[in-house]
Design a protein around this motif. Structure first.
Motif, short mmCIF file in Angstrom:
data_model
loop_
_atom_site.label_atom_id
_atom_site.label_comp_id
_atom_site.label_asym_id
_atom_site.label_seq_id
_atom_site.Cartn_x
_atom_site.Cartn_y
_atom_site.Cartn_z
N ALA A 34 0.77 -1.13 0.00
CA ALA A 34 0.01 -0.02 -0.25
C ALA A 34 0.82 1.29 0.12
O ALA A 34 0.55 2.32 -0.71
N GLN A 35 1.80 1.21 0.89
CA GLN A 35 2.78 2.47 0.78
C GLN A 35 3.51 2.74 -0.53
O GLN A 35 3.50 3.70 -1.12
N LEU A 36 3.95 1.72 -1.08
CA LEU A 36 4.51 1.92 -2.43
C LEU A 36 3.71 2.28 -3.38
O LEU A 36 4.11 3.11 -4.27
N ASN A 37 2.68 1.73 -3.31
CA ASN A 37 1.57 2.17 -4.32
C ASN A 37 1.00 3.62 -4.14
O ASN A 37 0.74 4.35 -5.31
N ALA A 38 1.00 3.94 -3.12
CA ALA A 38 0.57 5.55 -2.45
C ALA A 38 1.80 6.26 -3.07
O ALA A 38 1.51 7.53 -3.63
N VAL A 39 3.05 6.05 -3.10
CA VAL A 39 4.12 6.95 -3.54
C VAL A 39 4.14 6.79 -5.02
O VAL A 39 4.26 8.05 -5.53
N ILE A 40 3.79 5.89 -5.67
CA ILE A 40 3.54 5.89 -7.13
C ILE A 40 2.47 6.91 -7.60
O ILE A 40 2.69 7.60 -8.45
N GLU A 41 1.30 6.97 -7.05
CA GLU A 41 0.24 7.33 -7.27
C GLU A 41 0.53 9.13 -7.16
O GLU A 41 0.42 9.95 -7.86
N LEU A 42 1.33 9.32 -5.93
CA LEU A 42 1.83 10.52 -5.57
C LEU A 42 2.50 11.32 -6.68
O LEU A 42 2.44 12.51 -7.21
N ALA A 43 3.61 10.17 -7.02
CA ALA A 43 4.38 10.78 -8.33
C ALA A 43 3.72 11.04 -9.74
O ALA A 43 3.76 11.99 -10.16
N ARG A 44 2.75 10.24 -9.76
CA ARG A 44 1.60 10.34 -10.99
C ARG A 44 1.02 11.81 -11.03
O ARG A 44 1.06 12.55 -11.91
N ARG A 45 0.48 12.23 -9.73
CA ARG A 45 -0.31 13.21 -9.55
C ARG A 45 0.51 14.39 -9.58
O ARG A 45 0.16 15.62 -10.11
N ALA A 46 1.62 14.31 -9.00
CA ALA A 46 2.63 15.57 -9.13
C ALA A 46 3.01 15.98 -10.57
O ALA A 46 3.11 17.09 -10.84
#
Length: 224
Positions: free
Chosen positions: A80-92
């Motif tokens: 969950a933490q890793l996918n949250a980081v990936i999604e944050l990068a996408r949104r940034a």
């Protein structure tokens, strides 16, 4: 040896703070994310095992929950933490593109799409809507399919483009199979969309096929 016993100048977190994230290897960056290892392995060793297990960093980031948790020491919380980081990068990256910068450069679009479409186990069709100065108005996933196919309806693409008052668009879809070469169906679909959008005076600047870190550009290959 525990990382806490390493010389301070060699520890991944301290090196990241001192030299920047780009100075770290894939395993070292993952170690900073993991924070701790497992019995008999420090975080760097565990991170190295992760990369070797999946074969590449890209494959690791695309891993399903089951495949991820098959690695000893990794559980649902880390997934969950890793996918949250990936999604944050996408949104940034999406926010940066929406800030008014032009994305007429194919490389800028490819960078965004690699991240936006990474790890999807199904075919996904995206449209980037641009204004007259090639600034991004919106980026949307319009259609979602299976591992090998997705249905795209030109009428819906035209409707969405008109709703956003787009002057041009960029199309993109992914190939989860791993090869970026467009199929004959992809070529025919592109021609159909070019004709449909031309009727309302909207240009298609490019159509990208994303497969992992590789991206095929119709425009660069004279296919549009």
């Amino acid at each position: 040896m525990s990382i806490s016993n390493w010389p301070v100048h060699q520890r991944p977190r301290e090196r990241l703070i001192r030299d920047g994230a780009q100075a770290l290897s894939d395993a070292e960056l993952l170690a900073v994310f993991l924070r701790v290892g497992v019995r008999g392995k420090n975080a760097v060793e565990l991170a190295g095992d992760m990369v070797r297990h999946f074969g590449s960093l890209q494959a690791l980031l695309r891993a399903s929950l089951k495949d991820f948790t098959d690695v000893p020491g990794l559980g649902p919380a880390k997934y969950a933490q890793l996918n949250a980081v990936i999604e944050l990068a996408r949104r940034a990256i999406s926010d940066e593109m929406l800030s008014g910068e032009s994305i007429c450069s194919p490389q800028a679009a490819k960078q965004y799409l690699r991240l936006a479409m990474a790890g999807r186990p199904y075919e996904s069709f995206h449209v980037l809507f641009l204004d007259v100065r090639n600034r991004l108005i919106a980026a949307r996933e319009l259609f979602r399919g299976t591992l090998t196919h997705t249905s795209v309806y030109p009428r819906e693409v035209v409707r969405e483009a008109l709703t956003r008052n787009a002057a041009s668009v960029m199309l993109a879809h992914n190939h989860p199979s791993g090869t970026p070469e467009p199929s004959e169906a992809d070529v025919l679909l592109t021609r159909s969309l070019v004709q449909a959008l031309a009727l309302v005076d909207i240009r298609i600047l490019d159509h990208f096929v994303v497969a992992g870190h590789r991206v095929h550009s119709f425009a660069e290959n004279g296919q549009i």
